[in-house]
Design an enzyme around this catalytic site. Structure first.
Site, PDB file in Angstrom:
ATOM      1  N   HIS A  91       1.042  -1.419  -0.002  1.00 17.40           N
ATOM      2  CA  HIS A  91      -0.043  -0.023  -0.035  1.00 17.40           C
ATOM      3  C   HIS A  91       0.873   1.207  -0.082  1.00 17.40           C
ATOM      4  CE1 HIS A  91      -3.557   2.411   1.204  1.00 17.40           C
ATOM      5  NE2 HIS A  91      -2.388   3.219   1.820  1.00 17.40           N
ATOM      6  N   GLU A  92       1.912   1.219   0.767  1.00 11.75           N
ATOM      7  CA  GLU A  92       2.772   2.648   1.037  1.00 11.75           C
ATOM      8  C   GLU A  92       3.557   2.543  -0.248  1.00 11.75           C
ATOM      9  OE1 GLU A  92       1.822   4.651   3.361  1.00 11.75           O
ATOM     10  OE2 GLU A  92       0.544   3.332   4.456  1.00 11.75           O
ATOM     11  N   HIS A 137       1.800   4.981  -2.591  1.00 15.51           N
ATOM     12  CA  HIS A 137       1.808   6.172  -2.327  1.00 15.51           C
ATOM     13  C   HIS A 137       3.302   6.769  -2.764  1.00 15.51           C
ATOM     14  CE1 HIS A 137      -1.786   6.721  -0.224  1.00 15.51           C
ATOM     15  NE2 HIS A 137      -1.388   6.127   1.041  1.00 15.51           N
ATOM     16  N   HIS A 180      -5.628   7.376  -1.988  1.00 10.45           N
ATOM     17  CA  HIS A 180      -6.424   6.331  -1.786  1.00 10.45           C
ATOM     18  C   HIS A 180      -7.363   6.220  -2.739  1.00 10.45           C
ATOM     19  CE1 HIS A 180      -5.047   7.138   2.755  1.00 10.45           C
ATOM     20  NE2 HIS A 180      -4.331   6.165   2.016  1.00 10.45           N
TER      21      HIS A 180
END
Lengths: 194, 134
Positions: free
Chosen positions: A125-126, A129, A135
């Site tokens: 997930h990170e 980013h 998101h």
């Protein structure tokens, strides 16, 4: 999928990125391997590579576990709550909450620790980013903001793939077979419209 | 704390880490069940700080109050839409159960706009927007 305001990305000349771990954390090889696996999820679908370097301060992506206030104005809050955060490109700052009970192997769904969090799920997930994704409202996507303890979600959904390929294009060798079969927001809207 | 194979570790061998899920940083939100607009409940300011942190309430020059005001209701509706919950503007059980989930610390809304849900940007009608360094 969504992007950060202004849609920041890594510059065109920077497709082979390096990453390093905060030396003070003294991570085991097993823990480091979790991040390697997480990076591979993204490098499979876009024309980028991620290579570990021992030089933390010159690395493109700097990974560190911190507790509480660690100087970036976004203090961690102990067990559960916020788990990690990462900055938009080309910052490369990737911070994880050192107070969490991170699981790096085994079947987390049968864990006896109720607050167990799967490290690879959060890492994937990170990294999204770090590459420029924001998101997503698609619950099956990696970029959905929440994760339940004792769960593992590491496969990119169509929504993630479409978003990241919009930023960097597709990896020529990507055959579309490594993602979960969840529809993207765009696809669901198209389907609904029909 | 890293657990190479957590499945094989009995909880009584893990003092300090057998933390029940209910002891998370946001467990206090559970007490706001059935709280409605117009009410004043101790601790609601903390929930507003949560929404402020993740971009749902713009920065204000003063401290947050414990009032269930229009600002909180608006933040709730945006949150519920972003997470595909029923858009009630109330602290219903479904919403509270979602609020206490562990999550990424990056905000859902940056600079007052979001494209998180369905690719449709939403904006706050305020000049005081939440800005973070990410």
């Amino acid at each position: 999928y969504s992007f950060f305001p202004g849609t920041p990305v890594w510059p065109e000349g920077r497709r082979d990125l390096t990453f390093a771990f905060l030396p003070d954390n003294e991570l085991s090889d097993e823990a480091k391997a979790v991040f390697v696996s997480a990076f591979q999820k993204w490098s499979t679908v876009i024309p980028m590579t991620f290579t570990e370097t021992t030089s933390f301060y010159s690395a493109d992506i700097k990974i560190g576990f911190y507790v509480g206030d660690h100087g970036d104005g976004e203090a961690f809050d102990g067990v559960l709550g916020t788990l990690a955060h990462a900055f938009s490109p080309p910052s490369g700052m990737f911070h994880l909450d050192g107070d969490e009970n991170w699981v790096i192997g085994g079947d987390i769904t049968t864990s006896t620790v109720t607050s167990a969090i799967d490290l690879e799920s959060v890492a994937v997930h990170e990294i999204g980013h770090l590459l420029g994704l924001g998101h997503s409202s698609v619950e099956e996507s990696i970029m959905y903001p929440t994760i339940t303890s004792k769960t593992k979600k590491v496969d990119l959904a169509n929504d993630d793939v479409q978003g990241i390929q919009k930023l960097y294009g597709a990896n020529p060798s990507y055959d579309g077979s490594t993602t979960s079969s969840t529809p993207s927001t765009e696809a669901r809207e198209t389907s609904a419209a029909r | 704390r890293f657990f190479p194979n957590i499945t094989n570790i009995p909880p009584w061998l893990l003092p300090n880490v057998t933390v029940p899920a209910a002891s998370s940083a946001w467990d206090a939100f559970q007490k706001f069940g059935n709280c409605r607009p117009g009410e004043k409940v101790d601790g609601l300011a903390k929930l507003k700080k949560y929404f402020n942190y993740f971009g749902y309430i713009p920065n204000l020059p003063t401290n947050f109050t414990d009032d269930f005001d229009d600002e909180l209701e608006s933040a709730l509706k945006t949150y519920q839409k972003n997470f595909n919950l029923n858009v009630t503007g109330e602290l219903d059980e479904q919403t509270i159960n979602h609020l206490v989930r562990p999550r990424c610390g990056n905000p859902d809304i940056v600079n007052g706009t979001t494209t998180m849900n369905s690719g449709k940007p939403m904006s706050f009608n305020s000049s005081k927007l939440h800005t973070v360094g990410h």
